[in-house]
Design a protein around this motif. Sequence first.
Motif, short mmCIF file in Angstrom:
data_model
loop_
_atom_site.label_atom_id
_atom_site.label_comp_id
_atom_site.label_asym_id
_atom_site.label_seq_id
_atom_site.Cartn_x
_atom_site.Cartn_y
_atom_site.Cartn_z
N LYS A 72 35.73 34.57 42.60
CA LYS A 72 36.00 35.95 42.96
C LYS A 72 36.59 36.09 44.17
O LYS A 72 36.23 35.41 45.02
CB LYS A 72 34.31 36.56 43.17
CG LYS A 72 34.62 38.31 43.55
CD LYS A 72 33.24 38.67 43.61
CE LYS A 72 33.24 40.30 44.26
NZ LYS A 72 32.11 40.93 44.56
N GLU B 50 47.34 40.88 40.05
CA GLU B 50 47.56 40.38 38.68
C GLU B 50 47.74 38.96 38.47
O GLU B 50 47.20 38.48 37.56
CB GLU B 50 49.13 41.12 38.28
CG GLU B 50 48.85 42.42 37.74
CD GLU B 50 50.36 43.09 37.77
OE1 GLU B 50 51.35 42.42 37.44
OE2 GLU B 50 50.53 44.21 37.97
N GLN C 217 44.14 37.55 38.52
CA GLN C 217 43.43 37.64 37.20
C GLN C 217 43.84 37.05 36.08
O GLN C 217 43.03 36.22 35.61
CB GLN C 217 43.55 39.12 36.84
CG GLN C 217 42.57 40.16 37.72
CD GLN C 217 43.22 41.39 37.61
OE1 GLN C 217 44.13 41.61 37.38
NE2 GLN C 217 42.12 42.48 38.40
N GLN C 218 45.31 36.59 36.08
CA GLN C 218 45.75 35.91 35.10
C GLN C 218 45.07 34.30 35.28
O GLN C 218 45.35 33.67 34.27
CB GLN C 218 47.19 35.57 35.23
CG GLN C 218 48.13 37.00 34.59
CD GLN C 218 49.55 36.96 35.18
OE1 GLN C 218 49.94 36.07 35.72
NE2 GLN C 218 50.10 38.04 35.15
N GLU D 26 38.02 36.66 39.20
CA GLU D 26 37.58 38.14 39.42
C GLU D 26 38.14 38.83 40.61
O GLU D 26 37.89 38.28 41.57
CB GLU D 26 36.16 38.29 39.48
CG GLU D 26 35.52 39.56 39.52
CD GLU D 26 33.72 39.65 39.65
OE1 GLU D 26 33.32 38.67 39.26
OE2 GLU D 26 33.27 40.66 40.19
N VAL D 27 38.76 39.79 40.44
CA VAL D 27 39.59 40.38 41.73
C VAL D 27 39.14 41.61 42.15
O VAL D 27 39.08 42.60 41.08
CB VAL D 27 41.01 40.53 41.57
CG1 VAL D 27 41.75 40.94 42.79
CG2 VAL D 27 41.83 39.16 41.27
#
Length: 419
Positions: A303, A328, A331-332, A336-337
């Motif tokens: 995270k 982005e 996340q790829q 968890e962002v």
Amino acid sequence: MKIATIGLGYIGLPTAVMFAKHGQEVIGFDTNKEVIARLQSGFIHIEEPGLQEAFQGVLASGLLRPVSQLEPADTFIIAVPTPHTEDHSCDTRYIRQAVKDVIPLLITGNTIILESTVAPKTTTGVIQPMLEEAGFTIGVDVHLVHCPERVLPGQIMAELVRNNRIIGGVTPACASAGEAVYQTFVEGEMLLTDASTAELSKLMENTFRDTNIALANELVKLSTELGINALKVIEMANKHPRVNIHTPGPGVGGHCLAVDPYFITTAAPEQTPLIQTARKINSSMPEYIAESVETITNKAAKKVVILGAAYKGNVDDIRESPALKIAEHLQQRGIEVHVYDPHVAYYNMNPETAFANADMAIIATEHDEFKHLPMSLLTSMATMQIFDTKNIFEGVHEELTYITLGTLHRYTNCQQFQS
Ligand code: SAJ
């Protein structure tokens, strides 16, 4: 003089306010009825220091009227968006619409000024033919001028008055007409030229900055590889009287530097390898930051909290923001962002939730709020680790792992010349 500003965004609204503040009768037109309603109720819709107070003053005096129906005026100032198309060329649709709206109201002696940033030759190649088709002779019946906006978001109110103005007339008479308009409040020098020179000068200003930032970002990559602190290198090199390497960061955002160079490269692709490469380097930075997060954490981060969504400090504008591109890319990678930004309503959520159990906080925007972070937020993290891509954090202490773009090499298998 009655002035109509078309487009009440980041440039049009402060410009309208400034003319009114200096005693001109101004109507501010925008096609967005919600914006007009908000302005009519006394509140601006963007964040810009000093603008709300100045706006309230000219609204109360009646010198500025926000309207949703354009009216006749002596001078029409077009400050509408010029997005880029899929192929990165300049999309002139809002400009053409503005000109269409103005034409039925035009009478002899009027001046039309384009402030929006455009590709070279747009004034003479797109606007001039529309006016001529409507029966006007430029420089005789009406005056047509490109006067590019050049103010820095965050300092717009001061720079509008202080900065020099490039006034690009389609004919010399047009340039003189433009000069008379801005003389009402501009204290800087009036630089009279032709419209195409004005267009390319404006684009080159932002391209110069973008290219210089690309050099700084490339320096980060090569210094990380060589085991040298890039921030210290810049500090040293910039002590030279003729050197000014810009500041590296997570990429270049906003609707100017990240867009305008493409208006040049699409107009002359063969002749612009340097400008194109600079764009590629700056666009690569968000992914570089995401990769660095993996390197620093040995791919263990689950995270991450990103501090800042805006493209730069103390503004609320998220256009082309590198922070959101970092999100982005992370996340790829299955991370968890959470993005937290006290200046942007959408991302101004509970910071406690964003920080809780995070493995890293990335400072992606240099908001003043991020110079110090409450201890309670830091201690709620799984690992107290800050990756400060803007080099602004002032609360460094022993229990905290603090990484900048100058110290990334400590986490890589670089050629360890020095630490
Ligand atoms: N940035 C860096 N390193 C730097 C300077 C900026 O990474 O050393 C980044 C910022 O973080 C941001 C982006 O570049 O993401 C752009 O920020 P900025 O502050 O350089 O510029 P803008 O886009 O807010 O405003 C620019 C200004 N142009 C110049 O300074 C030449 C402004 O004067 C123009 O009016 C504006 O573009 C515009 O509207 O064209």
